[in-house]
Design a protein around this motif. Structure first.
Motif, PDB file in Angstrom:
ATOM      1  N   GLY A 123       6.866   1.134 -10.103  1.00  0.00           N
ATOM      2  CA  GLY A 123       6.350   2.160  -9.198  1.00  0.00           C
ATOM      3  C   GLY A 123       5.532   1.582  -8.064  1.00  0.00           C
ATOM      4  N   LYS A 124       5.173   0.312  -8.150  1.00  0.00           N
ATOM      5  CA  LYS A 124       4.381  -0.344  -7.112  1.00  0.00           C
ATOM      6  C   LYS A 124       5.248  -0.915  -5.998  1.00  0.00           C
ATOM      7  N   ARG A 125       6.556  -0.811  -6.129  1.00  0.00           N
ATOM      8  CA  ARG A 125       7.441  -1.388  -5.126  1.00  0.00           C
ATOM      9  C   ARG A 125       7.223  -0.723  -3.769  1.00  0.00           C
ATOM     10  N   ALA A 126       7.203  -1.537  -2.728  1.00  0.00           N
ATOM     11  CA  ALA A 126       7.075  -1.104  -1.332  1.00  0.00           C
ATOM     12  C   ALA A 126       5.729  -0.464  -1.040  1.00  0.00           C
ATOM     13  N   ARG A 127       4.729  -0.756  -1.857  1.00  0.00           N
ATOM     14  CA  ARG A 127       3.382  -0.258  -1.599  1.00  0.00           C
ATOM     15  C   ARG A 127       2.477  -1.458  -1.350  1.00  0.00           C
ATOM     16  N   ASN A 129      -3.581  -3.773  -3.672  1.00  0.00           N
ATOM     17  CA  ASN A 129      -4.928  -3.216  -3.701  1.00  0.00           C
ATOM     18  C   ASN A 129      -5.941  -4.063  -2.949  1.00  0.00           C
ATOM     19  N   TYR A 130      -5.720  -5.360  -2.870  1.00  0.00           N
ATOM     20  CA  TYR A 130      -6.693  -6.258  -2.258  1.00  0.00           C
ATOM     21  C   TYR A 130      -6.263  -6.751  -0.884  1.00  0.00           C
ATOM     22  N   ARG A 131      -5.350  -6.049  -0.252  1.00  0.00           N
ATOM     23  CA  ARG A 131      -4.916  -6.410   1.094  1.00  0.00           C
ATOM     24  C   ARG A 131      -6.060  -6.132   2.064  1.00  0.00           C
ATOM     25  N   PRO A 132      -6.417  -7.091   2.955  1.00  0.00           N
ATOM     26  CA  PRO A 132      -7.520  -6.836   3.891  1.00  0.00           C
ATOM     27  C   PRO A 132      -7.127  -5.769   4.914  1.00  0.00           C
ATOM     28  N   GLN A 133      -8.126  -5.050   5.371  1.00  0.00           N
ATOM     29  CA  GLN A 133      -7.867  -4.044   6.399  1.00  0.00           C
ATOM     30  C   GLN A 133      -7.434  -4.749   7.676  1.00  0.00           C
ATOM     31  N   ALA A 134      -6.691  -4.048   8.540  1.00  0.00           N
ATOM     32  CA  ALA A 134      -6.134  -4.661   9.753  1.00  0.00           C
ATOM     33  C   ALA A 134      -7.235  -5.219  10.646  1.00  0.00           C
TER      34      ALA A 134
END
Length: 88
Positions: free
Chosen positions: A67-71, A74-79
């Motif tokens: 279910g996490k595919r293409a999402r 959680n720890y991706r830095p903000q733009a």
């Protein structure tokens, strides 16, 4: 949360690992493989195997796809933070 509806001619993208697990879970559902043997094969518990078998019965093969595919992670830095770090 409900799984998205899929038409009979829809396409599901699975990794080879997911395909292998699908075949084993299908064997459990069909009675050709015990949940204990499937659990040993994948390093899971029998409870996890039973839950995945129930999900396969209810949602078909798309129920076993992550279910996490293409999402985003959680720890991706903000733009803005990423741009600031790259410009420095």
């Amino acid at each position: 949360m409900e799984a998205p509806a899929m038409s009979a001619t829809g396409t599901i993208t699975m990794t080879m690992r997911e395909v292998d697990r699908f075949k084993a879970i299908q064997d459990v559902v069909d009675g050709r493989l015990t949940p204990t043997r499937a659990a040993e094969r994948f390093g899971l518990t029998t409870r996890q195997i039973r839950r995945r078998a129930a999900r396969l019965r209810e949602h078909g093969s798309e129920g076993l796809v992550s279910g996490k595919r293409a999402r985003p992670g959680n720890y991706r830095p903000q733009a803005a933070t990423a741009n600031h770090a790259l410009s420095a």
